[in-house]
Design a protein around this motif. Sequence first.
Motif, PDB file in Angstrom:
ATOM      1  N   VAL A 627       7.761  14.279   2.553  1.00  0.00           N
ATOM      2  CA  VAL A 627       7.961  13.466   3.610  1.00  0.00           C
ATOM      3  C   VAL A 627       9.373  12.749   3.557  1.00  0.00           C
ATOM      4  N   PRO A 628       9.917  12.396   4.825  1.00  0.00           N
ATOM      5  CA  PRO A 628      11.079  11.899   4.788  1.00  0.00           C
ATOM      6  C   PRO A 628      11.284  10.727   3.821  1.00  0.00           C
ATOM      7  N   ALA A 629      12.553  10.535   3.388  1.00  0.00           N
ATOM      8  CA  ALA A 629      12.689   9.490   2.382  1.00  0.00           C
ATOM      9  C   ALA A 629      12.583   8.221   3.199  1.00  0.00           C
ATOM     10  N   ALA A 630      12.695   7.915   4.399  1.00  0.00           N
ATOM     11  CA  ALA A 630      12.194   6.804   5.180  1.00  0.00           C
ATOM     12  C   ALA A 630      10.878   6.707   5.792  1.00  0.00           C
ATOM     13  N   VAL A 631      10.023   6.775   4.834  1.00  0.00           N
ATOM     14  CA  VAL A 631       8.646   6.973   5.194  1.00  0.00           C
ATOM     15  C   VAL A 631       7.778   5.635   5.106  1.00  0.00           C
ATOM     16  N   THR A 632       6.745   5.446   6.066  1.00  0.00           N
ATOM     17  CA  THR A 632       5.829   4.245   5.680  1.00  0.00           C
ATOM     18  C   THR A 632       4.829   4.457   4.904  1.00  0.00           C
ATOM     19  N   GLU A 633       4.232   3.174   4.405  1.00  0.00           N
ATOM     20  CA  GLU A 633       2.989   3.376   3.353  1.00  0.00           C
ATOM     21  C   GLU A 633       1.813   4.082   4.062  1.00  0.00           C
ATOM     22  N   ALA A 634       1.761   3.682   5.443  1.00  0.00           N
ATOM     23  CA  ALA A 634       0.584   4.304   6.261  1.00  0.00           C
ATOM     24  C   ALA A 634       0.691   5.872   6.253  1.00  0.00           C
ATOM     25  N   VAL A 635       1.848   6.182   6.407  1.00  0.00           N
ATOM     26  CA  VAL A 635       2.153   8.006   6.420  1.00  0.00           C
ATOM     27  C   VAL A 635       1.743   8.320   5.075  1.00  0.00           C
ATOM     28  N   VAL A 636       2.290   7.740   4.167  1.00  0.00           N
ATOM     29  CA  VAL A 636       1.829   8.250   2.480  1.00  0.00           C
ATOM     30  C   VAL A 636       0.247   8.369   2.497  1.00  0.00           C
ATOM     31  N   ILE A 637      -0.495   7.502   2.777  1.00  0.00           N
ATOM     32  CA  ILE A 637      -1.856   7.416   2.780  1.00  0.00           C
ATOM     33  C   ILE A 637      -2.561   8.362   3.388  1.00  0.00           C
ATOM     34  N   GLU A 638      -1.925   8.623   4.831  1.00  0.00           N
ATOM     35  CA  GLU A 638      -2.421   9.648   5.585  1.00  0.00           C
ATOM     36  C   GLU A 638      -2.209  11.171   4.955  1.00  0.00           C
ATOM     37  N   GLU A 639      -1.018  11.233   4.192  1.00  0.00           N
ATOM     38  CA  GLU A 639      -0.686  12.757   3.823  1.00  0.00           C
ATOM     39  C   GLU A 639      -1.453  12.721   2.294  1.00  0.00           C
ATOM     40  N   LEU A 640      -1.776  11.596   1.728  1.00  0.00           N
ATOM     41  CA  LEU A 640      -2.667  11.876   0.752  1.00  0.00           C
ATOM     42  C   LEU A 640      -3.791  12.455   0.887  1.00  0.00           C
ATOM     43  N   GLY A 641      -4.576  12.267   2.067  1.00  0.00           N
ATOM     44  CA  GLY A 641      -5.866  12.699   2.471  1.00  0.00           C
ATOM     45  C   GLY A 641      -5.695  14.269   2.974  1.00  0.00           C
ATOM     46  N   LEU A 642      -4.428  14.732   3.032  1.00  0.00           N
ATOM     47  CA  LEU A 642      -4.200  16.056   3.265  1.00  0.00           C
ATOM     48  C   LEU A 642      -3.950  17.132   2.267  1.00  0.00           C
ATOM     49  N   LEU A 643      -3.932  16.342   1.056  1.00  0.00           N
ATOM     50  CA  LEU A 643      -3.780  17.093  -0.296  1.00  0.00           C
ATOM     51  C   LEU A 643      -5.107  18.054  -0.329  1.00  0.00           C
ATOM     52  N   LYS A 644      -4.989  19.436  -0.846  1.00  0.00           N
ATOM     53  CA  LYS A 644      -6.172  20.220  -1.092  1.00  0.00           C
ATOM     54  C   LYS A 644      -7.134  19.513  -1.923  1.00  0.00           C
ATOM     55  N   ALA A 645      -6.683  18.809  -3.107  1.00  0.00           N
ATOM     56  CA  ALA A 645      -7.469  17.886  -4.120  1.00  0.00           C
ATOM     57  C   ALA A 645      -7.690  16.608  -3.632  1.00  0.00           C
ATOM     58  N   HIS A 646      -7.498  16.262  -2.606  1.00  0.00           N
ATOM     59  CA  HIS A 646      -7.649  14.847  -2.084  1.00  0.00           C
ATOM     60  C   HIS A 646      -9.091  14.148  -2.734  1.00  0.00           C
ATOM     61  N   ALA A 647     -10.107  15.046  -2.698  1.00  0.00           N
ATOM     62  CA  ALA A 647     -11.448  14.445  -3.243  1.00  0.00           C
ATOM     63  C   ALA A 647     -11.256  13.829  -4.637  1.00  0.00           C
ATOM     64  N   LEU A 648     -10.342  14.391  -5.367  1.00  0.00           N
ATOM     65  CA  LEU A 648     -10.024  13.835  -6.865  1.00  0.00           C
ATOM     66  C   LEU A 648      -9.745  12.409  -6.497  1.00  0.00           C
ATOM     67  N   LEU A 649      -8.842  11.898  -5.471  1.00  0.00           N
ATOM     68  CA  LEU A 649      -8.572  10.653  -5.176  1.00  0.00           C
ATOM     69  C   LEU A 649      -9.639   9.716  -4.527  1.00  0.00           C
ATOM     70  N   GLU A 650     -10.773  10.435  -4.314  1.00  0.00           N
ATOM     71  CA  GLU A 650     -11.801   9.491  -3.607  1.00  0.00           C
ATOM     72  C   GLU A 650     -13.112   9.474  -4.228  1.00  0.00           C
ATOM     73  N   GLY A 651     -12.859   9.678  -5.577  1.00  0.00           N
ATOM     74  CA  GLY A 651     -14.190   9.523  -6.402  1.00  0.00           C
ATOM     75  C   GLY A 651     -15.165  10.770  -6.543  1.00  0.00           C
ATOM     76  N   ALA A 652     -14.421  12.072  -6.583  1.00  0.00           N
ATOM     77  CA  ALA A 652     -15.393  13.303  -6.707  1.00  0.00           C
ATOM     78  C   ALA A 652     -16.220  13.219  -7.963  1.00  0.00           C
ATOM     79  N   ARG A 653     -17.435  13.846  -7.842  1.00  0.00           N
ATOM     80  CA  ARG A 653     -18.440  13.785  -9.227  1.00  0.00           C
ATOM     81  C   ARG A 653     -18.295  12.550  -9.787  1.00  0.00           C
ATOM     82  N   GLY A 654     -18.685  11.240  -9.108  1.00  0.00           N
ATOM     83  CA  GLY A 654     -18.683  10.067  -9.767  1.00  0.00           C
ATOM     84  C   GLY A 654     -17.535   9.473 -10.307  1.00  0.00           C
ATOM     85  N   ALA A 655     -16.373  10.023 -10.095  1.00  0.00           N
ATOM     86  CA  ALA A 655     -14.989   9.375 -10.665  1.00  0.00           C
ATOM     87  C   ALA A 655     -14.744   8.060  -9.710  1.00  0.00           C
ATOM     88  N   ALA A 656     -13.828   7.314 -10.327  1.00  0.00           N
ATOM     89  CA  ALA A 656     -13.343   6.201  -9.703  1.00  0.00           C
ATOM     90  C   ALA A 656     -12.426   6.623  -8.527  1.00  0.00           C
TER      91      ALA A 656
END
Length: 707
Positions: A627-656
């Motif tokens: 992302v550009p250096a002048a990025v907002t937190e909202a954009v980063v959160i949206e981009e985190l959801g586009l990671l291939k492994a985003h399920a690891l951020l969202e509690g996959a297989r019982g994880a926090a």
Amino acid sequence: MPEHPRAKVSFEAVGRLLRPRSIAIVGVSDDPGSMGGRSYRNLDAFGFAGDVHLVSRTNKSVGGRACVATIDDLPDGIDAAVIALPAQAINASLEACARRHIGGAVVFAAGFAEAGAEGIAAQERMTAICREADIAVLGPNTLGMTNFVDGNCLAFGPNVPSPPQDRPTLAVLAQSGAMMGSLRLSATVRHYAVSYAIATGNEAVTGVEDYMAHIVDDTHTHAIAVFAEQLRRPLDFLALAKRARLNGKPVILLHPGRSDRARASAASHTGALSGDYEVMRALVASEAVILVETLEELLDAAEFFTRFPIAQATGPSVITDSGALRGLSLDFADSLGLVLPELGSDTIARLKERLPTFAEASNPLDITAQGLKDMPLYADAAAAMAADPGSSGVLVAVMPGTPEVGMIKAQAILPALTDSDKPKAYVVLGDAPIDPTLATTLQASGIPFYRSPERALRMFAHSALYARLKARAEASTNLSETTEPRLAGHGAMLEYAGKALLRAAGLAVPEGTLVTTPDAAVESAARIGYPVVLKVQSPDVLHKTEIGGVAVNLADEAALRSAWAAMAQRIAAERPEAAIEGYLVEAMAERGLEMVVGGRRDPQWGPVVLFGLGGVWIEALHDVRLVPAAVTEAVVIEELGLLKAHALLEGARGAAVIDKAAVARVVTAIGRLLLAHPEIVEIDVNPLVVPTAGGVPIALDALVILD
């Protein structure tokens, strides 16, 4: 005159070339197959209303117009010259143009920067001549340019006048003449207009950015298509893309160079040295540029956004007479990230009045074979779906049938589509024969025509992404580089100094102390609390783990002293020349998900921030976002959801569940550091441990490199 990014030559000189009131053709000929002859006939066919001057050493007149023998015989101050001469005669001709104060020139000849050392030297000489004289040269190695708005053609290829009038209109800017021609001819076939078609070639003096600076404010242009193997002034391009976005003109870009071989091809074709494709992708997206990856996609997007330049936040209503296509449309839309909206209750009620009882009123809608018995059903369904308030437009995809039946279907549906001001598209499935007038009828009515629903859905997906990127840009913090005091030193900062910088920027780092003796290390560890980590600090040892410069989970004084002795002995043996500034004693961090956050300053495009899975995962999966250096937190959160492994951020297989907002705060802080300190070339925080039980992400390792 409006302000524009700095050009290689003046804005006025480029304007004289783009919209000349007087033109000279140098090397004109009676030979209809020569470049000079073709250029003259094109200009004559366009009925250019200004003064035309001809230069020929062998002809006294051409086409009833008198010729002069040399450029020096021309009157002073002509706006534009077409130079249809061999490469070896070009620079002398441009020097003569400078003496006659000619504003701009088109140079067709090849054999310059794309042709080796001698050609590079000749092109550099051309650049110097024209910059000093303020002559805007298009080329060399170009097919030329056509201004369909004012009616002038400075090109030798076949060309037909086609004024935009009241039609939706595209401007074409391409470093490749073939790509420029493909877009221009596609517009002709698809029945929309072109305002300007410009092939910039080797860009010795002027480039895509110079012509775009004029076109972004042109009232005749509704969208801009760009083919560029290299954007030589990317910051200017981004500023112009922003201006186009604010003016409501979509910019579509095809930029080869994703592979090493493609970059090599670009260098041999136009003398271009390609920049980093992924950095380019991130930065152009920040100004809502529509990036496409194939020529077919470029041609489709050029038409779609010229006809429908207003961004659409949702997907279309899809109508078909194939049950199979209904399911396939859902699958393909999902793969594109395109949401096909649910129909409103009023639309459902309206459809149920017309559909057979066994048909489901939904989006996509299958009207079934009933349409063949009840042909008005096509139009009634299309009208209802197009009117649905939740829909961005309407896509009709029908089975071909016989050419006659296909035409009857289109004629039945056409009034419902033309009555709607929403984007629309029409698809006839497969390669079966169709009525030869079908595509023309639809396109002349303002409806893009395709033979596959995937192509149509991809355009609606681009429109939805365009809306999202525009909203992002409008919500941007608009941060810019500041003049904060320069950080001391150059090259790689030692880890403890880099972490001090991160701590000052608001990031969490392990508690630690730089020490120079084992006794001081023991004292520091007692204050911090065991277990601790020990790391060597040397400007000559950047990758500490490779030579055993890191010891972890040291549980007590004995373990710490033993680790110190072993580490010092190993480094002395393997890197005897290394200057050791000390050792960093740090608290062991709690376990968590390892991520990476890094930033770098691209020499052409400027600062960007990268984030994704860290540790060993970044090398194994390359699962990161940029992302550009002048990025907002909202954009980063949206981009985190586009990671291939985003399920690891969202509690996959019982994880926090990971606190994505906390990660976003780290990413934006790194971006602010890059913006505040232009001397920072690179920052690498790997790993950034994000506690799975909540808490603040902590930077376990940090590398900061200064210019």
